[in-house]
Scaffold this active site. Sequence first.
Site, PDB file in Angstrom:
ATOM      1  CD  GLU A  22     -35.714   6.610  -0.659  1.00 61.33           C
ATOM      2  OE1 GLU A  22     -35.719   5.763  -0.469  1.00 61.33           O
ATOM      3  OE2 GLU A  22     -34.192   7.423  -0.651  1.00 61.33           O
ATOM      4  CE  LYS A  69     -34.596   3.616  -3.228  1.00 58.56           C
ATOM      5  NZ  LYS A  69     -34.065   3.140  -2.271  1.00 58.56           N
ATOM      6  CB  CYS A  72     -33.072   7.556  -3.260  1.00 58.63           C
ATOM      7  SG  CYS A  72     -30.891   6.962  -2.365  1.00 58.63           S
TER       8      CYS A  72
END
Length: 557
Positions: free
Chosen positions: A41, A113, A150
């Site tokens: 990330e 994300k 994540c």
Amino acid sequence: MRLALAQLNPVVGDLRGNAERILAAAHTASAEGATLLLTPELSLWGYPPRDLLLQPARLDLQNTVLDWLVSQLDGRCPLLVGVALPCEDGRAPCLHNGIALVDQRGWRGVARKQLLPSYDVFDERRYFRPGEGPCLLTLAGGERLGLTVCEDLWVEDALQRERLAGPDPIAALVEAKPDVLINLAASPCEIGKPGLRRRLATQAARRLNCPVVYLNQVGGNDELVFDGSSFVVASNGDALLELPPCQEAVQMWDSATPAISAGTAPVDEELLLRTLVLGVRDYARKCGFGKALLGLSGGIDSALVAVIAAAALGPENISTLLMPSPWSSAGSIDDATALAQRLKLTHHTLPIGDLMEGFDAGLRPALTQGPEGVTAENLQSRIRGTLLMAVANQQGQLLLTTGNKSELAVGYCTLYGDMNGGLAVIGDLYKTTVFRLCDWIDSPEAASCRRDLGLPAEGEVVGAAIRTKPPSAELRPDQKDSDSLPDYGQLDPLLRALIQERTPAETLVAAGHDSALVARVQQLLRRAEFKRRQAAPLLKISSQAFGSGWRLPIAAS
């Protein structure tokens, strides 16, 4: 499909340097026939970049660096790179925490994300806007990759403590039937967290009926230490690949030959030690320090910090000062000297008795007498803190503070004294944890880890004399910590409940804790906030540390 997992240690904000690290991994991956290279990330920025994301010039540089990566990929495999992707409408926040596909034809955003953490140390909603899913990438060979970043994996109420409000990125991919789910992460280390990540990935693998690749950043960035511990699990949760904790690595996983390659996970104490060593090493390296200094007292806290520092930077780069007062016991002086000799550290003794007398004489006109009580005790600590800062300044060393979390919690520490320094190495370890970790370091089970970290593998390192003595600041005759504080065996469970679990006092009393003790600890915790606000940054290893994720006011009831 042959995927290369690049568990990288970026420098926050060093876009050019991080791109070079990614390219070096691409060289390795291509030489081993990779279909695609995966990076963590925000791998181009390092995590967390915080307000660097608000600098327009640096955002422009990102595009330049990505174009440079494209130009360097001649004959090499494509890359998935963690980047900050602009939002099309330009409204604030105007970025996505995203993934770019970089190949010889150019680069483009392929995932954004969806769940943005803004709890504890995270503040992603300050910079990013949530993306929309599902995020699916089809490779040239027809392989279908589900892409998540994540927190997008953290959607299991039964497994995790708190689940962010928002979509379920895993559920959104069910109908797409990906061949593999990829999660690119920057997940800081906490004890027990690697196992939780594995359980979350296993649940996702079963829901999607496909393998899950979990790739985590490694390295220390300020207070956060990322342990890596990346892995691949099969659709039934079996381990297919495990990358080592606390070190950079590039490893291959071939979906056609998913042989079991599972190692033994380190015990909690080993992971804790390796994490702290990595945190000190990277904090020093990324801040431009090659050498460190600390004060040795003969107590267990400074002994543990010395061990960690020696492993992190090498004993030849660590200097220690012993600064005995008239109240320092002969045993403590001998124990500190013996520890320095075992670790082969440069060691000097600077007695402070004359300096204490000078301060006493200098203060008499203002106080009409010499300083007494806590004032006199704090003066000793501040004399030592001044000497340490002077030596560190003169010799260009990083001064390491040696206080623990229990002391920071209740204010059993001295501003401008023992709190002086650039990094609080064990500031997130309760005193009982310090004892437990030192016991493990000196155990035969730790010999292999000690050898790997460059510490003495034979015999004791901390030493039984240090591990078994009653804790004492030795600021007055025959002083013990227990004179001022509850026994750490009572204190630390209360602190853990109040700090990490936010347990109400009534609940603690109902569970059997003494009401007067609970009230006293609560008061100490509240009154020490002004000290913590001025403390050196610490290395976070718990779910709630006294760092950027601790946001209590100073002036409050």
